[in-house]
Write a protein that holds these residues in place. Structure first.
Motif, PDB file in Angstrom:
ATOM      1  N   ALA A 178     118.712  88.777 -63.521  1.00  8.91           N
ATOM      2  CA  ALA A 178     119.226  87.426 -63.146  1.00  8.91           C
ATOM      3  C   ALA A 178     118.784  86.909 -61.583  1.00  8.91           C
ATOM      4  O   ALA A 178     118.518  85.955 -61.482  1.00  8.91           O
ATOM      5  N   GLY A 179     118.347  87.933 -60.628  1.00 11.59           N
ATOM      6  CA  GLY A 179     117.806  87.657 -59.426  1.00 11.59           C
ATOM      7  C   GLY A 179     116.469  86.749 -59.615  1.00 11.59           C
ATOM      8  O   GLY A 179     116.033  85.880 -58.841  1.00 11.59           O
ATOM      9  N   THR A 180     115.665  87.350 -60.432  1.00 11.34           N
ATOM     10  CA  THR A 180     114.389  86.610 -60.603  1.00 11.34           C
ATOM     11  C   THR A 180     114.445  85.107 -61.370  1.00 11.34           C
ATOM     12  O   THR A 180     113.923  84.239 -60.816  1.00 11.34           O
ATOM     13  N   ILE A 181     115.440  85.109 -62.382  1.00  8.45           N
ATOM     14  CA  ILE A 181     115.697  83.925 -62.790  1.00  8.45           C
ATOM     15  C   ILE A 181     116.213  82.818 -61.870  1.00  8.45           C
ATOM     16  O   ILE A 181     115.685  81.677 -61.747  1.00  8.45           O
ATOM     17  N   ILE A 182     117.189  83.238 -60.866  1.00 10.37           N
ATOM     18  CA  ILE A 182     117.553  82.260 -59.930  1.00 10.37           C
ATOM     19  C   ILE A 182     116.543  81.980 -58.883  1.00 10.37           C
ATOM     20  O   ILE A 182     116.706  81.039 -58.498  1.00 10.37           O
ATOM     21  N   ASN A 183     115.894  82.891 -58.456  1.00 10.31           N
ATOM     22  CA  ASN A 183     114.722  82.593 -57.514  1.00 10.31           C
ATOM     23  C   ASN A 183     113.675  81.682 -57.873  1.00 10.31           C
ATOM     24  O   ASN A 183     113.210  80.965 -57.301  1.00 10.31           O
ATOM     25  N   ARG A 184     113.472  81.988 -59.294  1.00 11.58           N
ATOM     26  CA  ARG A 184     112.367  81.000 -59.855  1.00 11.58           C
ATOM     27  C   ARG A 184     112.938  79.496 -59.894  1.00 11.58           C
ATOM     28  O   ARG A 184     112.244  78.631 -59.746  1.00 11.58           O
ATOM     29  N   ASP A 229     110.925  79.294 -55.962  1.00 11.07           N
ATOM     30  CA  ASP A 229     109.713  79.164 -56.568  1.00 11.07           C
ATOM     31  C   ASP A 229     109.443  77.900 -56.863  1.00 11.07           C
ATOM     32  O   ASP A 229     108.215  77.307 -56.707  1.00 11.07           O
ATOM     33  N   VAL A 230     110.421  76.952 -56.884  1.00  9.89           N
ATOM     34  CA  VAL A 230     110.174  75.563 -57.167  1.00  9.89           C
ATOM     35  C   VAL A 230     109.836  74.944 -55.975  1.00  9.89           C
ATOM     36  O   VAL A 230     109.107  73.915 -55.782  1.00  9.89           O
ATOM     37  N   ARG A 248     106.563  72.906 -54.862  1.00  5.49           N
ATOM     38  CA  ARG A 248     106.423  71.739 -54.064  1.00  5.49           C
ATOM     39  C   ARG A 248     105.392  71.897 -52.857  1.00  5.49           C
ATOM     40  O   ARG A 248     104.789  70.881 -52.296  1.00  5.49           O
ATOM     41  N   MET A 249     105.453  73.017 -52.244  1.00  2.00           N
ATOM     42  CA  MET A 249     104.598  73.382 -51.172  1.00  2.00           C
ATOM     43  C   MET A 249     103.291  73.111 -51.737  1.00  2.00           C
ATOM     44  O   MET A 249     102.141  72.772 -50.737  1.00  2.00           O
ATOM     45  N   LEU A 256     100.676  79.221 -54.484  1.00  2.00           N
ATOM     46  CA  LEU A 256     100.088  79.576 -55.808  1.00  2.00           C
ATOM     47  C   LEU A 256     101.012  80.770 -56.351  1.00  2.00           C
ATOM     48  O   LEU A 256     101.160  80.677 -57.627  1.00  2.00           O
ATOM     49  N   THR A 257     101.351  81.516 -55.616  1.00  2.00           N
ATOM     50  CA  THR A 257     102.398  82.648 -56.206  1.00  2.00           C
ATOM     51  C   THR A 257     103.527  81.930 -56.677  1.00  2.00           C
ATOM     52  O   THR A 257     104.076  82.413 -57.879  1.00  2.00           O
ATOM     53  N   GLY A 258     104.315  81.054 -55.808  1.00  2.00           N
ATOM     54  CA  GLY A 258     105.565  80.335 -56.474  1.00  2.00           C
ATOM     55  C   GLY A 258     105.205  79.627 -57.698  1.00  2.00           C
ATOM     56  O   GLY A 258     105.913  79.602 -58.738  1.00  2.00           O
ATOM     57  N   ALA A 259     104.275  78.813 -57.770  1.00  2.00           N
ATOM     58  CA  ALA A 259     103.858  77.802 -58.850  1.00  2.00           C
ATOM     59  C   ALA A 259     103.504  78.816 -60.115  1.00  2.00           C
ATOM     60  O   ALA A 259     103.789  78.462 -61.093  1.00  2.00           O
TER      61      ALA A 259
END
Length: 578
Positions: free
Chosen positions: A113-119, A123-124, A128-129, A305-308
């Motif tokens: 769940a933590g990964t999904i929420i963080n993405r 991560d969005v 944007r960055m 790039l990691t977040g994207a």
């Protein structure tokens, strides 16, 4: 945006040139020798103008250009902010959330769940960055380097080449730095996932934590996760700070070269002071600033790039359950269910269901008995296509469920889970969740059918009573009745009940079973149950063991057969007939 940025760069160069011109004009009048410097764009000073008039005109021109540049800077900030923050971020977050809604249940079993929420959140923002801090900044960087380099070459080619001798070294160090920090940013995002997961688990399990007196342990557990994030980010920041200092030092070397070599050219009159050395110094400073931005850009590229990448892992993930091109959308559903040779597994080594063959006639009531892990819930989840079987065929009304229109199928197949999910909204809104256009009378009718109307009417605000998160202000039996009312409001032809009375007391169980019995009239019903009081009222009972149907029949028939059903009956104190 790029057009505005190009105009801003042109104005910046113009300001530098006007500043250099003012120095040459002042020098001309102070020394009284040489020729009056040429004005930009072929303009000339009127002969009647005094030196003070000339300097005042140049200063006024600088102010005028500065005002225009400030206005365009404001316009650029508004355009960039509207595009990136108001459109791209909002649209991307909505697209990611919409994709999550289309993913199968299997996706959620594989992702914490933590990964999904963080993405969806962090991560969005990182994506944007990437757009704001990388793509746009790289375009600006390339444009500015071309503009400043062009004007520097026009002033003096040799001086330009000498002053930019460190640029290849800077590019080499930037590429090496980017490759070095990429895995560090990947690890940082994973540690943030773990920290968010700690918060999600503690919030959801706060009752258990308090009951067992584990608050201090959970605080320490979160602190470790938080410290791990901090330690990783500190390592990254140290590397970035070291790289920034190196790049800034190399760009200052360029200015030293300019003062030495450019000063020499000026002293032998090969380079004017104002429109030559001073303007070149201004352009070189702007060029060096852009190159220095490369140091910050290198870190931003890897972080974004990691977040994207993590966001597009969701957007590009294959949807396991998809709708066919020409879906089947009947006007009504009779509720006949047939499973032929159905297998299902999460991994080939461990099948959950094995060769399931089952025929349920319309309006029939089937109970499913089995131990933990026997595949009972999975069997129910296959009917509304939460998963697709590994092999085999599932039909409703003689049509393969994979050919059905998904919304039509799921509106015709309602499900009540063992732990019902209630939203932070009114009771009426929770019941109407599956049919938001339902009238108040329809909501009340569904509540009556689910035996929920009486306790709702006893509440201070009745159907307008606000529920807290997950409906924790209600008892387990009350939450189940609301979940049943919500399912019945869509008037489903098939009703799936996943062990809905396992966590209630015998009196509440009796009331709930009366409600389920009333609700199942005229509907095909499959109910997972382990209590004989529930099983004996079914038209037929199937017994699952290790994913296989090992027994099938009525209560009376199974009580006369040696096997799992008899053992369950015996464990519940039921006398076995001889």
């Amino acid at each position: 945006m790029l057009v505005l940025q190009a105009v801003l760069m042109g104005l910046a160069v113009l300001l530098v040139q006007i500043g250099g011109l003012s120095i040459d004009v002042i020098r001309y009048h102070a020394e009284g020798s040489g020729e009056l410097p040429e004005l930009p764009f072929g303009f000339m000073f009127p002969e009647a103008w005094s030196p003070m008039h000339q300097v005042t005109a140049i200063a006024s021109a600088m102010i005028f250009v500065a005002i225009i540049r400030a206005t365009l800077n404001f316009a650029y900030a508004i355009v960039a902010g509207t595009l990136v923050h108001h459109r791209i971020v909002v649209d991307l977050r909505s697209e990611v959330y919409a994709k999550l809604q289309r993913m199968s249940i299997r996706f959620y079993t594989d992702q914490p769940a933590g990964t999904i929420i963080n993405r969806v959140t962090g991560d969005v923002q990182a994506t944007r960055m990437f757009i704001d801090g990388v793509l746009i900044q790289l375009s600006i960087l390339a444009m500015s380097l071309v503009v400043y380099l062009t004007f520097m070459l026009r002033i003096d080619v040799g001086l330009t080449v000498v002053c930019l001798i460190t640029t290849p070294v800077i590019w080499f160090l930037s590429i090496r730095f980017a490759n070095l920090v990429r895995p560090m940013f990947d690890e940082s995002r994973q540690r943030v996932d773990e920290m968010v997961l700690r918060v999600a688990e503690s919030v959801e399990g706060i009752t258990v934590i308090k009951a067992l007196g584990r608050q201090d342990a959970e605080i320490e557990r979160f602190a470790r996760a938080n410290d791990a994030v901090q330690a990783q980010q500190c390592t990254v920041f140290v590397r970035i700070a070291r790289f920034n200092a190196t790049i800034q030092f190399l760009t200052q070397v360029n200015l030293v070269v300019l003062l030495v070599y450019g000063g020499y050219l000026t002293s032998i009159d090969r380079l004017p002071l104002g429109t030559g050395l001073i303007v070149f110094a201004g352009l070189l400073q702007q060029f060096s600033n852009q190159v220095s931005n490369l140091s910050g850009l290198a870190g931003t590229i890897q972080q974004s790039l990691t977040g994207a990448r993590r966001v597009f892992e969701i957007l590009d993930a294959p949807e396991e359950v998809t709708q066919c091109v020409d879906p089947y959308r009947p006007e009504s559903i009779t509720g006949e269910i047939r499973l032929n040779g159905v297998w299902f597994d999460y991994s080939p080594e461990q099948p959950i269901l094995r060769d399931i063959n089952l025929h349920v006639r319309p309006g029939q009531r089937i109970a499913i008995l089995g131990s933990v892990g026997a595949g009972k819930s999975t069997l129910l989840h296959l009917i509304p296509r939460f998963f697709d079987p590994t092999c085999g065929l599932i039909e409703i009304d003689g049509v393969d469920v994979r050919r059905w229109h998904l919304k039509t199928l799921r509106r015709g197949v309602a499900m009540v889970l063992q732990e019902p999910l209630l939203l932070s909204n009114t009771i009426g809104a929770n019941i109407a969740f599956g049919n938001p256009n339902a009238t108040h009378e329809q909501v009340r009718m569904a509540a009556r059918l689910a035996s929920a109307h009486e306790f709702i009417e006893a509440l201070p605000n009745r159907y307008d009573t606000m529920l807290g998160e997950y409906g924790m202000s209600l008892s387990g039996g009350q939450r189940q009745r609301l979940a049943l009312a919500r399912a019945l409001l869509t008037d489903p032809a098939v009703l799936l009940l996943d062990d809905p009375v396992s966590a209630v007391d015998p009196e509440t169980e009796h009331e709930m079973m009366e409600a389920f019995t009333a609700a199942s009239v005229g509907r095909t019903t499959l109910i997972v149950a382990n209590r004989l009081s529930t099983l004996r009222s079914a038209d037929r009972v199937i017994v699952l063991e290790k994913g296989e149907i090992v027994q099938s029949g009525t209560h009376d028939q199974l009580m006369r057969q040696a096997g799992v059903y008899q053992r369950v009956a015996h464990s519940q104190g039921i006398e076995i007939p001889l």
